[in-house]
Write an enzyme that holds these catalytic residues in place. Structure first.
Site, PDB file in Angstrom:
ATOM      1  CG  ASN A   1      40.508  45.228  33.115  1.00 25.66           C
ATOM      2  OD1 ASN A   1      39.984  44.363  32.427  1.00 25.66           O
ATOM      3  ND2 ASN A   1      40.654  46.473  32.699  1.00 25.66           N
TER       4      ASN A   1
ATOM      5  N   GLY B   1      47.182  50.171  34.036  1.00 25.36           N
ATOM      6  CA  GLY B   1      47.005  50.707  35.383  1.00 25.36           C
ATOM      7  C   GLY B   1      46.169  49.795  36.270  1.00 25.36           C
ATOM      8  CG  ASP B   2      42.421  48.807  34.915  1.00 25.28           C
ATOM      9  OD1 ASP B   2      42.371  49.913  35.477  1.00 25.28           O
ATOM     10  OD2 ASP B   2      41.874  48.577  33.822  1.00 25.28           O
ATOM     11  CB  THR B   3      47.728  44.982  35.105  1.00 21.18           C
ATOM     12  OG1 THR B   3      46.819  44.583  34.082  1.00 21.18           O
ATOM     13  CG2 THR B   3      48.654  43.823  35.436  1.00 21.18           C
TER      14      THR B   3
END
Length: 314
Positions: free
Chosen positions: A41, A252-254
Site C-alpha cells: 500500500n 494507517g499505511d496511507t
C-alpha cells in the site's frame, strides 16, 4: 532508492452487503479486489505522489502473480522472493453499521527464502530507505526484525517500522528513522491500558520512553482522534476530519506513506502531518486506497497543535 518490504502480502477482497446473516446466502451489492499488504500500500501511495519505490518480500502462487502484475501495471518495480504455496486472500465485509475482517494466515516461508530476503536487504546502503510493515508469515520469527534493524545500523540505510511485535523494542537501540504504532500497539508494547491515552499527557510520556530507547521519530495513528508526531525537537497533534468510514484496513499505511513521501518532497513537517492525516482519512472513507483528490478539502477540517518545547528530555 525507497524499498517497501511486505513479508505477508495479500489480495484484499472488499465487499458490501445490505445485511449479513448466518446460515443463509448473503449476496453482495459491491465488491473490489486489491493487491495489498501494508508496505505494498505504501508503494501505491508513494506512486500516487510521483515517488518511485521497489516492492520486496515474499510472493507465491496465482495470487502472488496477480499482486506482482498489479504493482507493475502502475509502474512500481518489484524484487520479491518466490515461495512455495499461495499468497493469502483476506476478506473485508461492510454490512449496515458493522465491519467484519477475515484475515487468513498465509503460506509458510522456508529458511532459504528468508535468507534470500535478508540478502537483498543487506545490499542496501546510506542512500536507501526501507519500510518494513505488517504481520510476519508462518515460519518467520520475530527475530528477523532485529536482523533488519542491525543491518540498517551497519549499512546506514533509513529504516521505517510499522509492526505490532514487541521485538520492535529491541530494534530501537539500532535507532530506526521512524516507527509508526497505533495507540493500541503502543499501549501493548508498554503494558498500559490503551484508554489511558485518552489523556494526551500519557501518550506523550509513552513517546518519550521510546525516543529515549533510540527511536528517532514516532508517528502514532489514533483513528478518529487523529495523529501524534514526536521527535526530540517537535511534538505535534492533529485532529481527524469527519466522514463516513467505509474501511479502516489501509488508512494507517496511507498515513505513513504520504507522511514520508511529503518529507521526501521537502514539505514542512507540520504540512506533511496535516496532508498525511487527511490522506489516511480519505482512504478510510473509501473501499480502497485514496486517490488523494479529496485531500485538499479534508485538510481544511484538520486542526494542528504544537508543543514548541518538543518532547521533554529528562
Amino acid at each position: 532508492m525507497i524499498y517497501t518490504c511486505t513479508m505477508n502480502p495479500a489480495i484484499d477482497l472488499f465487499t458490501k452487503f445490505e445485511h449479513f446473516k448466518p446460515h443463509v446466502v448473503n449476496r453482495s451489492v459491491f465488491e473490489d479486489y486489491q493487491a495489498n499488504g501494508k508496505t505494498i500500500n505504501i508503494s501505491f501511495m508513494l506512486k500516487k505522489m510521483g515517488i518511485d519505490s521497489v516492492a520486496i518480500g515474499f510472493l507465491g502462487g496465482f495470487t502472488g502473480r496477480y499482486i506482482e502484475e498489479e504493482l507493475r501495471k502502475t509502474g512500481i518495480r518489484t524484487d520479491f522472493v518466490s515461495i512455495e504455496g499461495i499468497t493469502r486472500i483476506n476478506t473485508f465485509i461492510k454490512a449496515e453499521a458493522h465491519e467484519y475482517k477475515a484475515v487468513n494466515r498465509g503460506p509458510e516461508i522456508s529458511a532459504s527464502a528468508q535468507e534470500q530476503l535478508i540478502g537483498k536487504i543487506s545490499r542496501l546502503g546510506p542512500e536507501d530507505i526501507l519500510f518494513v510493515s505488517g504481520s510476519l508469515p508462518r515460519g518467520v520469527q520475530d527475530s528477523i526484525l532485529k536482523k533488519i534493524s542491525e543491518l540498517s545500523r551497519k549499512n546506514g540505510f533509513d529504516l521505517i517500522l510499522d509492526v505490532s511485535s514487541k521485538t520492535l523494542l529491541s530494534c530501537l537501540e539500532d535507532q530506526p528513522y521512524l516507527i509508526k504504532p497505533s495507540d493500541e500497539e503502543l499501549a501493548a508494547w508498554l503494558d498500559v491500558d490503551p484508554l489511558s491515552f485518552d489523556n494526551e499527557e500519557n501518550l506523550i510520556t509513552a513517546a518519550e520512553k521510546l525516543l529515549k530507547k533510540g527511536a528517532q521519530r514516532i508517528l502514532v495513528s489514533r483513528g478518529e482522534k487523529g495523529t501524534m508526531y514526536a521527535d526530540r525537537e517537535h511534538l505535534l497533534f492533529t485532529s481527524a476530519p469527519k466522514g463516513e468510514v467505509v474501511n479502516t484496513a489501509c488508512a494507517g499505511d496511507t498515513l505513513l506513506g504520504t507522511f514520508i513521501g511529503s518529507l521526501i518532497q521537502n514539505k514542512r513537517l507540520e504540512d506533511a502531518l496535516i496532508f498525511a492525516t487527511a490522506a489516511g482519512s480519505s482512504t478510510a472513507f473509501t473501499a480502497g486506497l485514496s486517490d488523494l483528490k479529496d485531500v485538499p478539502e479534508l485538510m481544511k477540517q484538520i486542526q494542528l497543535t504544537s508543543n514548541l518545547k518538543g518532547v521533554r528530555e529528562s
